[in-house]
Design an enzyme around this catalytic site. Structure first.
Site, mmCIF file in Angstrom:
data_model
loop_
_atom_site.group_PDB
_atom_site.id
_atom_site.type_symbol
_atom_site.label_atom_id
_atom_site.label_comp_id
_atom_site.label_asym_id
_atom_site.label_seq_id
_atom_site.Cartn_x
_atom_site.Cartn_y
_atom_site.Cartn_z
ATOM 1 N N SER A 136 52.278 39.723 49.163
ATOM 2 C CA SER A 136 52.393 41.059 48.580
ATOM 3 C C SER A 136 53.536 41.777 49.282
ATOM 4 O O SER A 136 53.892 41.453 50.423
ATOM 5 C CB SER A 136 51.092 41.840 48.801
ATOM 6 O OG SER A 136 51.264 43.211 48.491
ATOM 7 N N TYR A 149 44.013 45.131 53.783
ATOM 8 C CA TYR A 149 44.836 44.322 52.879
ATOM 9 C C TYR A 149 46.175 43.988 53.524
ATOM 10 O O TYR A 149 46.635 42.844 53.487
ATOM 11 C CB TYR A 149 45.039 45.085 51.574
ATOM 12 C CG TYR A 149 45.689 44.290 50.474
ATOM 13 C CD1 TYR A 149 44.986 43.301 49.795
ATOM 14 C CD2 TYR A 149 46.995 44.559 50.082
ATOM 15 C CE1 TYR A 149 45.571 42.582 48.769
ATOM 16 C CE2 TYR A 149 47.588 43.854 49.052
ATOM 17 C CZ TYR A 149 46.878 42.861 48.389
ATOM 18 O OH TYR A 149 47.468 42.159 47.369
#
Length: 319
Positions: A136, A149
């Site tokens: 990501s 995350y």
């Protein structure tokens, strides 16, 4: 076209579903895995053909090993394994219950490690194969309210780099990293939430289909890393080159663009611990072309602050 055997973890929605449909259109043989059987079966029906569905929680090592065994039993080999499985949690670090933080790490980092371990064992036996791990943009930067995350994705970035080093002796084994920016998938609205408001992808937002195509592109033409997002490089530059400016701006921007102030969210574990029905879309989506005033404002502010700092230094030197 030569049909490949492709294992997709995280195939029930979002990028994984989009990749499954694109692989299927190409004629590849698919093994679809995720926690939710009902959603997997829907995706398999959309793909058509001989699709193997194996409910799997990537955070459970034995389930991932069973998935690999099932794929080999059905097709005799694995050519590509793409992992898109992920969960997310919103909230300041001290507000996140420890068990939620740990489960996000277990799924997004340790789950990817379980996938990599199982895939590489097969690839070593075959002397070939392509592993695609979905990182990501948040694995290259940080943002408030996304500690779990971001921590997982930074760890995944290190793991991917290490795996590439360790497979240099096997030229036909490829380890690839996909780096999406904001993508319109259900992960935001399905996330655990302790931030008070429903999450959403900040602009500009790409479609899951575009990321699915990127996964298929990596499978056909492996490369070390593929970053897909209109502003990925700009944001990474700001994070690395102008850290004081970035740190001042990222909080307000995240609060304004990454959380919907119109939709309050009570504390909830979301789908972190178990599969839940997922719904695409969400509050106030902004498309890829709508990079928006926020990005422009960030650039202007960065230039202004940097210019002001340089001017102050110059005046100090004159004194």
């Amino acid at each position: 076209m030569t049909a490949r055997v492709v294992v997709l973890t995280g195939a029930s929605s979002g990028i994984g579903r989009a990749a499954a449909l694109t692989f299927a259109a190409r004629g590849d043989m698919l093994v679809l895995a995720a926690r939710g059987l009902a959603d997997l079966e829907k995706v398999a029906a959309e793909c058509g053909g001989d699709v193997l569905v194996v409910p799997t929680d990537v955070s459970v090592r034995t389930e991932v090993e069973a998935l690999a065994a099932a794929a080999l039993a059905r097709f005799g080999r694995i050519d590509v394994w793409a992992d898109t499985a992920a969960v997310m949690a919103y909230g300041r670090f001290e507000d996140l219950p420890p068990h939620v933080f740990e489960k996000v790490i277990a799924t997004d980092l340790l789950g990817a490690a379980n996938v990599a371990r199982a895939a590489l064992r097969v690839f070593r036996t075959q002397a070939r194969g392509t592993l695609i791990l979905t990182s990501s943009l948040v694995g290259h930067i940080t943002a408030p309210n996304m500690a779990a995350y971001s921590t997982a994705k930074w760890g995944l970035r290190a793991l991917t780099r290490t795996l590439r080093q360790e497979t240099l002796d096997a030229p036909d084994i490829h380890v690839c990293e996909l780096v999406p920016g904001s993508v319109d998938t259900p992960i935001y609205t399905s996330a655990a939430n302790y931030a008070g408001f429903v999450g959403r992808p900040p602009p500009p937002v790409d479609t899951a289909e575009r990321m699915g195509e990127a996964v298929v592109r990596l499978a056909g033409h492996p490369r070390r890393s593929l970053s897909v997002g209109a502003t990925n490089r700009f944001i990474e530059f700001g994070f690395s080159a102008l850290p004081p400016v970035y740190d001042v701006l990222v909080g307000p921007l995240m609060g304004r663009l990454g959380l919907s102030r119109r939709l309050p969210a009570p504390p909830d574990d979301g789908n972190v611990f178990s599969s839940r029905p997922r719904h695409g879309g969400g509050p106030a989506r902004l498309g890829r072309t709508a990079v928006g005033a926020a990005v422009g404002a960030a650039a202007v502010a960065a230039v202004a602050v940097t210019g002001g700092a340089a001017l102050a230094i110059r005046r100090g030197m004159r004194r």
